[in-house]
Design an enzyme around this catalytic site. Structure first.
Site, mmCIF file in Angstrom:
data_model
loop_
_atom_site.group_PDB
_atom_site.id
_atom_site.type_symbol
_atom_site.label_atom_id
_atom_site.label_comp_id
_atom_site.label_asym_id
_atom_site.label_seq_id
_atom_site.Cartn_x
_atom_site.Cartn_y
_atom_site.Cartn_z
ATOM 1 N N GLY A 5 0.815 -1.220 0.000
ATOM 2 C CA GLY A 5 0.000 0.000 0.000
ATOM 3 C C GLY A 5 0.844 1.264 0.000
ATOM 4 O O GLY A 5 1.939 1.290 0.549
ATOM 5 N N GLY A 6 0.307 2.303 -0.602
ATOM 6 C CA GLY A 6 0.983 3.591 -0.582
ATOM 7 C C GLY A 6 0.855 4.287 -1.918
ATOM 8 O O GLY A 6 0.224 3.799 -2.851
ATOM 9 N N SER A 50 2.219 5.277 -5.370
ATOM 10 C CA SER A 50 3.110 4.458 -6.212
ATOM 11 C C SER A 50 3.869 5.264 -7.261
ATOM 12 O O SER A 50 4.457 4.693 -8.177
ATOM 13 C CB SER A 50 2.300 3.361 -6.897
ATOM 14 O OG SER A 50 1.386 3.952 -7.784
ATOM 15 N N ASN A 88 12.672 0.333 -7.580
ATOM 16 C CA ASN A 88 13.914 0.725 -8.286
ATOM 17 C C ASN A 88 14.187 2.217 -8.106
ATOM 18 O O ASN A 88 15.333 2.653 -8.214
ATOM 19 C CB ASN A 88 13.827 0.335 -9.765
ATOM 20 C CG ASN A 88 12.839 1.159 -10.558
ATOM 21 O OD1 ASN A 88 13.172 2.210 -11.093
ATOM 22 N ND2 ASN A 88 11.582 0.722 -10.633
ATOM 23 N N TYR A 119 9.206 10.204 -4.016
ATOM 24 C CA TYR A 119 8.727 8.821 -3.969
ATOM 25 C C TYR A 119 9.904 7.862 -3.715
ATOM 26 O O TYR A 119 9.824 6.971 -2.858
ATOM 27 C CB TYR A 119 8.017 8.498 -5.294
ATOM 28 C CG TYR A 119 7.738 7.038 -5.509
ATOM 29 C CD1 TYR A 119 6.791 6.369 -4.737
ATOM 30 C CD2 TYR A 119 8.420 6.317 -6.494
ATOM 31 C CE1 TYR A 119 6.541 5.012 -4.942
ATOM 32 C CE2 TYR A 119 8.174 4.976 -6.700
ATOM 33 C CZ TYR A 119 7.233 4.325 -5.927
ATOM 34 O OH TYR A 119 6.990 2.994 -6.120
ATOM 35 N N SER A 141 9.448 -3.023 -12.870
ATOM 36 C CA SER A 141 8.147 -2.668 -13.453
ATOM 37 C C SER A 141 7.284 -3.924 -13.439
ATOM 38 O O SER A 141 7.487 -4.806 -14.267
ATOM 39 C CB SER A 141 8.318 -2.189 -14.898
ATOM 40 O OG SER A 141 9.206 -1.094 -14.948
ATOM 41 N N CYS A 142 6.373 -3.985 -12.486
ATOM 42 C CA CYS A 142 5.531 -5.180 -12.366
ATOM 43 C C CYS A 142 4.172 -4.921 -13.008
ATOM 44 O O CYS A 142 3.287 -4.332 -12.383
ATOM 45 C CB CYS A 142 5.382 -5.588 -10.904
ATOM 46 S SG CYS A 142 4.471 -7.141 -10.724
ATOM 47 N N ARG A 198 13.038 0.360 -21.561
ATOM 48 C CA ARG A 198 13.526 0.268 -20.176
ATOM 49 C C ARG A 198 12.909 -0.936 -19.468
ATOM 50 O O ARG A 198 13.581 -1.681 -18.755
ATOM 51 C CB ARG A 198 13.189 1.572 -19.450
ATOM 52 C CG ARG A 198 13.497 1.559 -17.962
ATOM 53 C CD ARG A 198 13.247 2.938 -17.361
ATOM 54 N NE ARG A 198 13.219 2.894 -15.911
ATOM 55 C CZ ARG A 198 12.131 2.649 -15.197
ATOM 56 N NH1 ARG A 198 10.963 2.426 -15.779
ATOM 57 N NH2 ARG A 198 12.190 2.620 -13.881
#
Ligand code: 15L
Length: 267
Positions: free
Chosen positions: A74-75, A77, A114, A142, A171-172, A180
């Site tokens: 959570g948070g 992003s 990352n 962030y 990068s999910c 990239r």
């Protein structure tokens, strides 16, 4: 033996949504927390829904009761104003860890990014790739918050013996969408494999790991994850011909290194 209960914060987000079906197992209850609406449990699905924010200590106290592990996704992003980043990502993670400690939850997995090391140069560590515990070089507020998340995790391990894994996720998404991401894509299946490896480590420890698949164009190290039994089976290269042509950025964080600091950004 009673069911294993795993609390997932941010369960309605991109990664949380991808993980819900992939982490489901017989004998496991997924307790899903989010401020955004969540699909109710499907028939046969072992799911408990907890509506609420990671900034709400009372909600977290309830959510951590009887949990065997917490996966804190959570948070905020992406880049945003400092106050919001501070409240949701840094204070929010403190609230989660504090509730987990008070409830005696032995294991916590923290979503880092990352962007905690976004200003590291691609290739700076040579062919083995950037080590997972490279010191912070955030590219945004962030990214600073993710470095702070890792520091909080380290503190809670050292002080309270909690098993803490911090995942520097690349990068999910379902698939990579640019050059990239051909380097730092984490396939949803690999993300679930990585989480399972973190959930089953024997020795309580503190570790920072890359959340990245074994991509042909990899720029980060796989060895730290492999040490705890994460073996990626996916490679972004199978999508290479669907990605628009482009250059690999100089820095790991890509466009995050250039966006205005502290402004909400849709990237
Ligand atoms: C992140 O940390 C973000 O949460 C995600 O939305 C992507 O931007 C990702 O990094 C990335 O770098 O591709």
């Amino acid at each position: 033996m009673s069911d294993q209960r795993i609390l997932i914060t941010g369960a309605a987000g991109i990664v949380g949504t991808l993980m819900r079906p992939r982490l489901a197992r017989p004998g496991r209850i997924l307790r899903l927390l989010d401020i955004a609406p969540l699909e109710p449990a499907a028939p046969g699905e072992q799911v408990e829904i907890v509506p609420g924010s990671v900034t709400d200590a009372e909600v977290l106290t309830r959510a951590c009761a009887d949990a065997d592990a917490v996966i804190h996704l959570g948070g905020v992003s992406r880049e945003d104003g400092w106050e919001r980043i501070l409240e949701v990502n840094i204070d929010g993670t403190h609230t989660v860890l504090e509730a987990a400690r008070a409830a005696g939850v032995p294991r916590v997995i923290l979503a880092s990014s990352n962007h905690a090391v976004g200003f590291r140069r691609i290739g700076e560590a040579g062919p083995a790739g950037l080590p997972a515990d490279s010191s912070a070089r955030p590219d945004t507020y962030y990214g600073v918050s993710k470095a702070a998340v890792e520091a909080l995790g380290s503190l809670y391990h050292s002080r309270f013996g909690m098993d803490v894994s911090c995942l520097r996720i690349g990068s999910c998404f379902e698939r990579p969408v640019d050059v990239r991401q051909l380097s730092i894509w984490l396939s949803p299946q690999d993300c679930a494999r990585l989480l399972e490896a973190c959930l089953s480590t024997a020795e309580p420890g503190f570790r920072v790991l890359w959340g990245v698949s074994a991509n042909t164009r990899a720029v980060v190290s796989q060895s730290e994850g492999e040490r705890i039994g994460y073996h990626s089976r996916d490679d972004a290269e199978i999508f290479a011909d669907q990605v628009p042509p482009g250059e690999l950025p100089g820095y790991l964080g890509g466009a995050f290194c250039d966006i205005p600091l502290g402004q909400h950004n849709p990237l």
